[in-house]
Design a protein around this motif. Structure first.
Motif, PDB file in Angstrom:
ATOM      1  N   GLU A 162     -13.356 -13.325 -43.146  1.00 11.97           N
ATOM      2  CA  GLU A 162     -14.269 -13.943 -44.237  1.00 11.97           C
ATOM      3  C   GLU A 162     -14.859 -15.061 -44.211  1.00 11.97           C
ATOM      4  N   ARG A 163     -15.998 -15.027 -44.238  1.00 14.12           N
ATOM      5  CA  ARG A 163     -17.009 -16.359 -43.529  1.00 14.12           C
ATOM      6  C   ARG A 163     -17.525 -16.828 -44.825  1.00 14.12           C
ATOM      7  N   TYR A 182     -12.774 -19.188 -42.843  1.00 11.08           N
ATOM      8  CA  TYR A 182     -14.167 -19.702 -42.439  1.00 11.08           C
ATOM      9  C   TYR A 182     -14.860 -20.287 -43.850  1.00 11.08           C
ATOM     10  N   HIS A 183     -15.307 -21.140 -44.155  1.00 11.07           N
ATOM     11  CA  HIS A 183     -15.385 -21.795 -45.599  1.00 11.07           C
ATOM     12  C   HIS A 183     -16.091 -22.925 -45.180  1.00 11.07           C
ATOM     13  N   VAL A 184     -18.030 -22.693 -44.837  1.00 16.29           N
ATOM     14  CA  VAL A 184     -18.163 -24.418 -45.486  1.00 16.29           C
ATOM     15  C   VAL A 184     -18.826 -24.431 -46.984  1.00 16.29           C
ATOM     16  N   ARG A 210     -13.254  -9.831 -30.327  1.00 11.10           N
ATOM     17  CA  ARG A 210     -12.917  -9.300 -29.395  1.00 11.10           C
ATOM     18  C   ARG A 210     -10.792  -9.342 -29.376  1.00 11.10           C
ATOM     19  N   VAL A 211     -10.263 -10.300 -30.121  1.00 12.47           N
ATOM     20  CA  VAL A 211      -9.366 -10.196 -31.036  1.00 12.47           C
ATOM     21  C   VAL A 211      -8.215  -8.508 -31.170  1.00 12.47           C
ATOM     22  N   ARG A 212      -9.505  -8.132 -31.731  1.00 13.56           N
ATOM     23  CA  ARG A 212      -8.703  -6.953 -32.548  1.00 13.56           C
ATOM     24  C   ARG A 212      -8.698  -6.146 -31.989  1.00 13.56           C
ATOM     25  N   GLU A 250     -16.537 -14.750 -35.990  1.00 16.09           N
ATOM     26  CA  GLU A 250     -17.160 -12.759 -35.322  1.00 16.09           C
ATOM     27  C   GLU A 250     -17.446 -12.685 -33.979  1.00 16.09           C
ATOM     28  N   TRP A 251     -17.311 -12.910 -33.218  1.00 16.33           N
ATOM     29  CA  TRP A 251     -17.460 -12.674 -31.910  1.00 16.33           C
ATOM     30  C   TRP A 251     -16.038 -13.032 -31.706  1.00 16.33           C
TER      31      TRP A 251
END
Length: 772
Positions: A666-667, A704-706, A654-656, A649-650
């Motif tokens: 999407e997390r 990112y999916h766990v 920062r990249v946006r 998320e950080w």
């Protein structure tokens, strides 16, 4: 264009073959390849040269000579009278004939009529079986000049096609060698058709020498020197086996048709280094190109086969080369995207899945049932020694595989491979296979179990059913073929059953990790082992062939692969240590910057504010913010404290501002994976987002999916033009190590990294990790 030493040597071999063929064709003499003798008061065929004119006309030793006509038209008579049964318009008819009284030397024989005799009611009755005419041999020799011309035309076509790049850089560089090797067996056809033992031997050995030159040339293009030596040594060994097979074939005391064995060995000379080079190549196109040019020498030598022109394998190779230029492939890529996945050269690739205990148990039960049927058949009809030795060989192979002969991935192959090895030995009984179609059914079932084993090792579940379905179709065709013709004619088809999924898995899957080459070779061994046993079932000495093959696998694993495995493992350990050291250095630098430079800058800002220097204080704050960003890049405390999800998320936030469009995350991560995995996920995402901002365009999506089982999935997709399949190699050559660093991160944790371009545009970066 300067020619290499390999090209000059191959050209000399082809030129020598061409001169020899033209000299023999000009001479116009044919040796019938047989010897007559007086046996029990009648003239019989006492010896036949293997693969000579008589042998190709199906003349067998022991046949009785019914009539001899010399080259000057004189008929030899003076022998006893016998009854001859002939087929007339109204059924069998009997007539009395006088046999030749004495044998005639081969050079004086113009034509022969042959017969088998049968004892009926105490008297010998003859049945005409065959005829041999020197004029037919001379006509075949005279027509062989067209085969020579065809060989030259095909060689020119091969040279042009390869120079145009149909087989990539390797084919372009070795085009003269492969063109000369293609022409060699065709140029030797007049020598073979002349029928002398020396000519027949030269007809097989000269193309084998050309294939060895081609193998040496192909071995030069294998990337790693140890594998170059391994490929060249293997080619030399196969050449030596070819020489032994030719000598054994032509000096056999009994007439046999071992041409298939000789041709198969000759084809394997250049195919071995081509397979090694193809397995080490990146992308399906380069692998297919390597395999195509490796098949060319063996495909051309099939002209020496049982029929006058047996070029089906040659045209298959030409088709495989031409397929690379057809637009059908590009259409398939645009419609389904599957071909794009198979032919791209991603930085990482699939990992062969570990054995499934439940599937292994069910497959083993089926294998035991098929093996039991083979045991019953063997006990009823074959040699007891064949049954015992077959069970011993199968059990030994199963034990070795269970103990990890081919690594932990293939331990579930123990029972299927053991059964597939035992069945041909047990049901064959060391005798000629014959026309037993029921044996083909048992062999096909055993091979189908191995095909199921290999198909279920494919990393993509969608391809498993397709591979097994293709193998089942081949098995059905083999059984159908066995019902129509002799069982031995269906054996090559049965051998394809495990080979189809094995070759597809080895060549069509981009394996990841430092041991990817090992995985491909082990996959081919699993598919080739039952195929070798099945093909060996055509001969009475099949147990020796199987034992030699198993011995070669053991030697390869112990003396070739084991040192390479050790080297790869040491290299991987060094890479892991290097990554760990780099992370430690990053953490130390981040701590030093935070504790020293940033603290001093904070104090400087305070003093400048107190002194009223607003401009200096603002500049100091800007420098402090830059240092904090560098510190976060070196080691993000958020990653250690809250995990990869929060760190992503950080990173996205920062990249946006730099992306010029939407960047979303999407997390779904209800749990945290190990810290090493989280670090690899963050670093891969960091590099992928930097590349997406620099080379792609928004929107950019990070997922990112766990899941509950601990499986970790990271994907980064952009809407740019898409990555070039060769971009990774070009970047590495220019010193840009971003993709290489991502691959190194994935390999360190044992994950799958896949980088490819979508057919509709955009680049996809995927990382998959599963707990061991």
């Amino acid at each position: 264009m300067s020619l290499s030493r390999h090209a000059l040597l191959a050209a000399l071999i082809a030129l020598g073959a061409l001169v020899s063929g033209l000299v023999v064709w000009t001479n116009g003499a044919v040796d019938l390849g047989l010897r007559l003798g007086q046996v029990d008061g009648v003239v019989r065929v006492v010896d036949v040269t293997p693969d000579g004119v008589a042998a190709r006309s199906y003349v067998q030793p022991g046949e009785l000579v019914l009539e001899i006509v010399t080259i000057d038209g004189r008929r030899i008579e003076g022998g006893p009278q016998r009854r001859l049964v002939t087929e007339g318009a109204y059924g069998p008819a009997t007539q009395t004939v006088r046999l030749p009284g004495e044998p005639v030397d081969e050079p004086w024989i113009g034509s022969l009529r042959l017969a088998w005799e049968e004892d009926i009611d105490g008297s010998a009755v003859l049945y005409e079986s065959n005829a041999l005419d020197r004029a037919e041999g001379l006509a075949r020799l005279d027509g062989s000049i067209w085969l020579v011309g065809l060989g030259l035309v095909l060689a020119a076509g091969v040279w042009i096609a390869l120079r145009l790049g149909l087989a990539g850089d390797v084919g372009r560089r070795e085009a003269p060698v492969l063109a000369a090797v293609t022409a060699t067996p065709f140029a030797m056809m007049p020598v073979v058709y002349a029928g002398t033992v020396g000519g027949i031997a030269a007809g097989y050995l000269v193309p084998a020498a050309g294939a060895l030159v081609a193998a040496s040339a192909l071995a030069r293009h294998i990337p790693e020197r140890p594998w170059q030596r391994a490929g060249l040594i293997a080619a030399v060994v196969v050449t030596a086996l070819t020489v032994i097979a030719v000598v054994r074939f032509l000096s056999s005391a009994w007439l046999s048709d071992d041409r298939f064995q000789v041709l198969a060995l000759t084809a394997g000379i250049a195919l071995v280094p081509a397979i090694i080079g193809g397995l080490m190549a990146d992308g399906f196109r380069r692998r297919a190109a390597f395999l195509s040019i490796g098949l060319l020498p063996g495909a051309a030598v099939t002209v020496l086969g049982p029929s006058d022109v047996n070029l089906l394998p040659f045209w298959l190779v030409v088709g495989l080369l031409a397929w690379q230029l057809l637009p059908v492939r590009r259409i398939a890529e645009s419609v389904t995207g599957a071909a794009q996945w198979a032919t791209s050269a991603p930085a990482g690739g699939a990992v062969l899945p570990a054995p499934d205990p439940h599937m292994t148990a069910r497959r083993d039960m089926v294998a035991y049932a098929v093996g039991g049927l083979a045991v019953v058949m063997s006990a009823a009809e074959s040699s007891s020694w064949a049954l015992i030795i077959g069970l011993a060989v199968g059990a030994g192979a199963a034990y070795a595989l269970r103990r990890g002969l081919l690594g932990s991935v293939w331990t579930d192959a123990a029972v299927p491979i053991g059964v597939a090895l035992a069945i041909p030995i047990a049901i064959n009984g060391f005798v000629y296979f014959g026309d037993r179609s029921d044996r083909v059914v048992i062999l096909a079932l055993g091979a189908l179990i191995v095909a199921h084993l290999i198909a279920w090792h494919h990393p993509d579940p969608g391809w498993r059913g397709r591979h097994f379905g293709a193998a089942a179709v081949i098995a059905g065709f083999a059984i159908y073929q066995a019902g129509r013709e002799w069982g031995v004619g269906a054996l090559p088809v049965v051998a394809l059953i495990p080979l189809i999924p094995a070759v597809s898995l080895a060549f069509g899957t981009q394996l990841s990790g430092a041991l990817a080459m090992t995985g491909r070779l082990e996959t081919l061994v699993v598919g080739l082992t039952p195929a070798v046993a099945i093909l060996a079932a055509t001969g009475g000495e099949m147990i020796l062939v199987v034992l030699v093959w198993l011995g070669m696998v053991l030697v390869w694993r112990r003396f070739t692969l084991a040192p390479l495995l050790g080297f790869a493992q040491r290299t991987q350990q060094q890479l892991d240590l290097a990554v760990a050291a780099a992370e430690q250095e990053r953490a130390r630098l981040a701590a030093d910057l935070h504790d020293d430079a940033l603290q001093e800058l904070t104090g400087l800002v305070r003093r400048l504010d107190e002194a009223g220097d607003a401009e200096g204080a603002e500049m100091a704050r800007h420098v402090a913010e830059r240092l904090r960003g560098i510190t976060s890049d070196l080691r993000l405390p958020l990653l250690d404290d809250l995990g990869a999800g929060a760190a992503l998320e950080w990173l996205v936030a920062r990249v946006r501002p730099m992306a010029g469009g939407e960047v979303r995350l999407e997390r779904v991560d209800p749990s945290r994976p190990p810290s090493a995995v989280e670090l690899a996920v963050f670093r891969v995402a960091q590099e992928a987002l930097a590349n997406a901002v620099k080379h792609g365009k928004a929107p950019i999506t990070v997922r990112y999916h766990v899941d509950e089982a601990g499986h970790v999935s990271l994907t980064v997709d952009d809407a740019g033009p898409g990555i070039d399949p060769k971009a990774a190699e070009a970047a590495l050559a220019e010193g840009h190590l971003g993709v290489a660093n991502m691959q190194q991160r994935a390999e360190q944790i044992g994950a799958l990294l896949n980088i490819r371009a979508w057919p509709s545009g955009g680049t996809h970066v995927g990382l998959e990790w599963r707990p061991q």
